[in-house]
Design a protein around this motif. Structure first.
Motif, mmCIF file in Angstrom:
data_model
loop_
_atom_site.group_PDB
_atom_site.id
_atom_site.type_symbol
_atom_site.label_atom_id
_atom_site.label_comp_id
_atom_site.label_asym_id
_atom_site.label_seq_id
_atom_site.Cartn_x
_atom_site.Cartn_y
_atom_site.Cartn_z
ATOM 1 N N ALA A 93 0.845 -1.196 0.000
ATOM 2 C CA ALA A 93 0.000 0.000 0.000
ATOM 3 C C ALA A 93 0.878 1.243 0.000
ATOM 4 C CB ALA A 93 -0.916 0.006 1.218
ATOM 5 N N PRO A 94 0.448 2.294 -0.676
ATOM 6 C CA PRO A 94 1.228 3.540 -0.679
ATOM 7 C C PRO A 94 1.435 4.071 0.735
ATOM 8 C CG PRO A 94 -0.448 3.588 -2.395
ATOM 9 C CD PRO A 94 -0.735 2.381 -1.559
ATOM 10 N N GLY A 95 2.653 4.582 0.982
ATOM 11 C CA GLY A 95 2.978 5.152 2.280
ATOM 12 C C GLY A 95 3.376 4.145 3.329
ATOM 13 N N GLU A 96 3.330 2.870 3.005
ATOM 14 C CA GLU A 96 3.631 1.841 4.000
ATOM 15 C C GLU A 96 5.124 1.796 4.330
ATOM 16 O OE1 GLU A 96 3.000 -2.998 4.490
ATOM 17 O OE2 GLU A 96 1.860 -1.879 2.986
ATOM 18 N N VAL A 97 5.985 1.861 3.314
ATOM 19 C CA VAL A 97 7.440 1.851 3.509
ATOM 20 C C VAL A 97 8.048 2.887 2.566
ATOM 21 C CG1 VAL A 97 9.582 0.521 3.358
ATOM 22 C CG2 VAL A 97 7.476 -0.588 4.150
ATOM 23 N N VAL A 98 8.884 3.757 3.118
ATOM 24 C CA VAL A 98 9.574 4.773 2.315
ATOM 25 C C VAL A 98 11.069 4.639 2.572
ATOM 26 C CG1 VAL A 98 9.879 7.233 1.853
ATOM 27 C CG2 VAL A 98 7.605 6.338 2.413
ATOM 28 N N ARG A 99 11.850 4.487 1.511
ATOM 29 C CA ARG A 99 13.299 4.360 1.604
ATOM 30 C C ARG A 99 13.939 5.312 0.594
ATOM 31 N NH1 ARG A 99 11.925 2.078 5.427
ATOM 32 N NH2 ARG A 99 12.466 -0.004 6.232
ATOM 33 N N GLN A 100 14.912 6.092 1.086
ATOM 34 C CA GLN A 100 15.642 7.028 0.224
ATOM 35 C C GLN A 100 14.699 7.899 -0.602
ATOM 36 O OE1 GLN A 100 18.703 5.011 -2.054
ATOM 37 N NE2 GLN A 100 19.450 3.866 -0.274
ATOM 38 N N ASP A 154 8.583 5.790 -2.308
ATOM 39 C CA ASP A 154 7.445 5.087 -1.705
ATOM 40 C C ASP A 154 7.393 3.681 -2.295
ATOM 41 O OD1 ASP A 154 4.996 4.108 -0.826
ATOM 42 O OD2 ASP A 154 4.019 6.068 -0.959
ATOM 43 N N LEU A 155 7.896 2.716 -1.546
ATOM 44 C CA LEU A 155 8.015 1.360 -2.077
ATOM 45 C C LEU A 155 6.652 0.694 -2.245
ATOM 46 C CD1 LEU A 155 11.150 0.072 -0.122
ATOM 47 C CD2 LEU A 155 11.001 1.447 -2.209
ATOM 48 N N GLY A 156 5.714 0.987 -1.343
ATOM 49 C CA GLY A 156 4.376 0.413 -1.486
ATOM 50 C C GLY A 156 3.701 0.894 -2.758
ATOM 51 N N GLN A 157 3.841 2.160 -3.059
ATOM 52 C CA GLN A 157 3.250 2.695 -4.284
ATOM 53 C C GLN A 157 3.906 2.071 -5.513
ATOM 54 O OE1 GLN A 157 3.476 6.939 -4.533
ATOM 55 N NE2 GLN A 157 2.271 7.065 -6.402
ATOM 56 N N TRP A 158 5.228 1.834 -5.426
ATOM 57 C CA TRP A 158 5.913 1.211 -6.569
ATOM 58 C C TRP A 158 5.430 -0.225 -6.781
ATOM 59 C CZ3 TRP A 158 9.262 -3.021 -6.936
ATOM 60 C CH2 TRP A 158 9.888 -3.176 -8.171
ATOM 61 N N VAL A 159 5.299 -0.982 -5.693
ATOM 62 C CA VAL A 159 4.816 -2.360 -5.817
ATOM 63 C C VAL A 159 3.416 -2.369 -6.420
ATOM 64 C CG1 VAL A 159 4.122 -4.417 -4.530
ATOM 65 C CG2 VAL A 159 6.257 -3.243 -3.950
ATOM 66 N N GLN A 160 2.583 -1.451 -5.984
ATOM 67 C CA GLN A 160 1.226 -1.374 -6.525
ATOM 68 C C GLN A 160 1.245 -1.051 -8.017
ATOM 69 O OE1 GLN A 160 -1.591 2.024 -5.676
ATOM 70 N NE2 GLN A 160 -2.537 0.454 -4.369
ATOM 71 N N SER A 161 2.123 -0.121 -8.417
ATOM 72 C CA SER A 161 2.192 0.230 -9.840
ATOM 73 C C SER A 161 2.707 -0.936 -10.673
ATOM 74 C CB SER A 161 3.089 1.456 -10.026
ATOM 75 O OG SER A 161 4.441 1.150 -9.713
ATOM 76 N N VAL A 162 3.613 -1.733 -10.096
ATOM 77 C CA VAL A 162 4.118 -2.903 -10.816
ATOM 78 C C VAL A 162 3.008 -3.924 -11.026
ATOM 79 C CG1 VAL A 162 5.640 -4.909 -10.602
ATOM 80 C CG2 VAL A 162 6.521 -2.621 -10.129
ATOM 81 N N ARG A 163 2.231 -4.177 -9.997
ATOM 82 C CA ARG A 163 1.162 -5.177 -10.107
ATOM 83 C C ARG A 163 0.084 -4.735 -11.101
ATOM 84 N NH1 ARG A 163 -1.886 -6.262 -5.736
ATOM 85 N NH2 ARG A 163 -2.126 -8.443 -6.395
ATOM 86 N N LEU A 164 -0.257 -3.442 -11.051
ATOM 87 C CA LEU A 164 -1.319 -2.959 -11.936
ATOM 88 C C LEU A 164 -0.830 -2.764 -13.367
ATOM 89 C CD1 LEU A 164 -3.020 -0.347 -9.566
ATOM 90 C CD2 LEU A 164 -3.773 -2.682 -10.082
ATOM 91 N N GLY A 165 0.462 -2.482 -13.524
ATOM 92 C CA GLY A 165 1.000 -2.277 -14.869
ATOM 93 C C GLY A 165 1.838 -3.435 -15.350
ATOM 94 N N TRP A 166 1.473 -4.634 -14.916
ATOM 95 C CA TRP A 166 2.257 -5.834 -15.222
ATOM 96 C C TRP A 166 2.449 -6.031 -16.723
ATOM 97 C CZ3 TRP A 166 4.798 -8.810 -11.759
ATOM 98 C CH2 TRP A 166 5.303 -10.037 -12.195
ATOM 99 N N ASP A 167 1.434 -5.778 -17.485
ATOM 100 C CA ASP A 167 1.518 -6.036 -18.926
ATOM 101 C C ASP A 167 2.478 -5.086 -19.636
ATOM 102 O OD1 ASP A 167 -0.313 -8.047 -18.611
ATOM 103 O OD2 ASP A 167 -2.049 -6.780 -19.103
ATOM 104 N N GLN A 168 2.790 -3.956 -18.998
ATOM 105 C CA GLN A 168 3.717 -3.010 -19.620
ATOM 106 C C GLN A 168 5.180 -3.336 -19.310
ATOM 107 O OE1 GLN A 168 0.700 -1.673 -18.152
ATOM 108 N NE2 GLN A 168 0.034 -1.829 -20.302
ATOM 109 N N LEU A 169 5.435 -4.303 -18.433
ATOM 110 C CA LEU A 169 6.806 -4.673 -18.082
ATOM 111 C C LEU A 169 7.394 -5.607 -19.124
ATOM 112 C CD1 LEU A 169 6.406 -5.421 -14.251
ATOM 113 C CD2 LEU A 169 7.118 -3.276 -15.331
ATOM 114 N N THR A 170 8.722 -5.587 -19.232
ATOM 115 C CA THR A 170 9.395 -6.543 -20.109
ATOM 116 C C THR A 170 9.397 -7.916 -19.445
ATOM 117 O OG1 THR A 170 11.591 -6.158 -19.158
ATOM 118 C CG2 THR A 170 10.895 -4.696 -20.954
ATOM 119 N N THR A 171 9.729 -8.913 -20.223
ATOM 120 C CA THR A 171 9.773 -10.275 -19.679
ATOM 121 C C THR A 171 10.793 -10.381 -18.550
ATOM 122 O OG1 THR A 171 9.181 -11.138 -21.861
ATOM 123 C CG2 THR A 171 10.115 -12.699 -20.277
#
Length: 566
Positions: free
Chosen positions: A436-443, A446-463
């Motif tokens: 979830a966004p705001g759950e963990v922030v490093r440097q 926002d790592l939670g927001q990044w994980v969420q964007s990866v899961r929702l934008g899975w089809d846009q990622l390379t193999t």
């Protein structure tokens, strides 16, 4: 001289002078000095010595008598002495031998080179197999503000340089071997002939451990010397005497390198003057020397190809970087190492800095150069022309960055790589995967927001990205229920408003819609039906005012349902 004679166990020492009165005074005063030293330290200094002198005005009979006493170690009254010192002023030259002489002391190293070469021969005349060791003693009297490190520029070392030149005439090989620098000695003492140690710390030969074998066998100082500085002294003042400005530059560069570990000298840098905070350790003879300009001049001479190979070697031993571009690269690489040591990776944002250096911009440019090199390699492999390699990163530099972080230049955006690394580091520290966004922030990420964007934008990622997320982080793509409804595009909204206008036209028979009219339409089917409101009056007015920019097909659609454009 008496100290050196006692420590090195000299028995018969020739003392060369340039002025008669100095030789006479030296011989007259030496016994009294020896008596004082013996009284202070009877174990080290002899109780009785023999001292006399000769010059060209002495009669042959007097010379023979003095030389006999010197050789036998017995005074005129029959007293046996432990050590003998014979002063000479241009008299013990060609054709005159000195029996049993084991050392020569130069109280004054003046005169022509042939005279010096011949004088050196006085101590070197020995019988084969007798095991004689000849020693040449040269005093070095430092001037005010000078230190033992000023070997390249101090006049006090001029006598030593001249004597080594004279010794080179007898054996060039052994003197030239002194120019071979070895690792610097860690011990502080100096080995004596008896194997003892003079100075602090250590025993045996540890004081000369850093010197080369020829240096240990030939040259010895009363205090330790840096082998690299000694090699530079032999090179610059004995083998290849240099211009004084060059010697001063080499000495200043050596001290700068010793302090800073490199030769990245700012152009405006001058050697600190006494009284300044950084002046400690710098010799007064080098005060205000323009080292930065000297280094820049050396680079220009090197670039023209007119610098001698010996000078090139001297500077390269100090870590000289000849190209300004190489200097800039080394500075950026050092900053990249420092930034990676603090942050654990090289996926730095463009605005990142390290101790004032814009390391993020440096890495951005390096990535662009690396990708340029990949494109050039592909074109070359396909047989296509490559205009120029300028701007492409060399293999050596790419490997230098890969040694710091193998993932410094990914095929995807660097922001994505940075978040991937931070999430993996978080998981390696036994942290839970943030979802979830705001759950963990490093440097700042926002790592939670990044994980969420990866899961929702899975089809846009390379193999490769998908594999990394699944295998390294345990991230799975979002299912259909988790995915948000797709956002309506401009075309979708135009089509919905057109349906509302068409519904109004079919009901009213015209398209003269009041400005504030709101039209309600039903969209969807079955349970998914919903009623939506459209500000149809405002939309019709906007279409009429934008008629000139509407696509022809849209103009035709509106005209078919009674649109009036004027």
């Amino acid at each position: 001289m008496l100290k050196a004679s006692s420590k090195e166990t000299f028995q018969r020492t020739l003392v060369f002078h340039h002025v008669v009165k100095e030789a006479e005074a030296f011989a007259a005063g030496l016994p009294a000095v020896a008596a004082q030293l013996h009284a202070a330290d009877p174990e080290m200094y002899p109780g009785r010595i023999w001292a006399n002198w000769l010059c060209g005005e002495h009669k042959p009979g007097h010379r023979r008598r003095v030389l006999g006493e010197f050789a036998d170690g017995i005074t005129a009254d029959g007293t046996v002495v432990e050590k003998g010192f014979l002063g000479s002023v241009k008299v013990l030259g060609e054709g005159v031998d000195t029996t049993n002489c084991d050392s020569v002391y130069w109280a004054d190293v003046r005169g022509s080179m042939p005279d010096l070469v011949q004088a050196v021969g006085r101590a070197l005349r020995m019988q084969p197999g007798e095991g004689k060791v000849a020693s040449l003693v040269v005093p070095v009297l430092l001037g005010p503000g000078e230190t033992a490190d000023n070997m390249l520029t101090s006049k006090a070392y001029g006598g030593l340089a001249k004597l080594l030149e004279a010794l080179r005439a007898h054996d060039a090989r052994v003197v030239e071997a002194l120019a071979e620098p070895q690792a610097q000695s860690r011990a502080k003492g100096v080995q004596s002939r008896s194997g003892g140690q003079d100075g602090e710390g250590g025993h045996g030969e540890s004081g000369d451990r850093g010197l080369s074998a020829p240096a240990r066998a030939l040259l010895k100082f009363s205090t330790p010397r840096d082998p690299a500085a000694l090699a530079a002294f032999i090179n610059l003042r004995v083998l290849n005497p240099e211009h004084q400005h060059w010697r001063r530059g080499i000495e200043a560069a050596t001290l700068y390198h010793r302090r800073h570990g490199d030769l990245r000298v700012p152009f405006t840098y001058r050697v600190p003057v006494g009284g300044e905070d950084e002046a400690e350790g710098w010799p007064a003879a080098l005060a205000a020397f323009p080292l930065g300009q000297w280094v820049a001049d050396a680079r220009r001479v090197y670039a023209r190809g007119t610098m001698g190979s010996d000078r090139v070697a001297q500077l390269e031993q100090l870590g000289m970087v000849w190209s300004h571009y190489d200097v800039a690269w080394d500075e950026g690489l050092a900053a990249a190492r420092g930034w990676a040591a603090e942050n654990g990776h090289l996926a730095a944002p463009t605005e990142a800095t390290y101790r004032g250096y814009r390391v993020g911009l440096f890495l951005k440019n390096a990535r662009a150069a690396a990708r340029r090199a990949v494109v050039d390699e592909q074109r070359h492999a396909e047989g296509l022309p490559v205009q120029s390699s300028a701007g492409a990163l060399s293999d050596e530099r790419r490997e230098q960055l890969e040694d710091i972080d193998p993932a410094w230049c990914p095929a995807w955006p660097i922001d994505w790589q940075r978040c991937f690394h931070l999430v993996r580091t978080h998981l390696d520290a036994d942290g839970a995967l943030p979802v979830a966004p705001g759950e963990v922030v490093r440097q700042g990420e926002d790592l939670g927001q990044w994980v969420q964007s990866v899961r929702l934008g899975w089809d846009q990622l390379t193999t490769v990205q998908q594999w990394l997320c699944e295998q390294a982080l345990g991230i799975e793509p979002a299912n259909e229920e988790e995915k948000p409804k797709p956002r309506r595009t401009q075309a979708d909204r135009w089509a919905m408003n057109y349906e509302a206008a068409k519904q109004f036209y079919e009901r009213e028979g015209h398209l003269q819609v009041p400005r504030k009219h709101i039209e309600r339409i039903i969209v969807g089917s079955g349970e998914d039906q919903e009623e939506r409101e459209h500000k149809l009056g405002a939309w019709i007015g906007n279409q009429r005012s934008r008629a000139a920019t509407l696509a022809p097909e849209r103009v035709q659609q509106l005209s078919n349902i009674g649109m009036r454009w004027t």
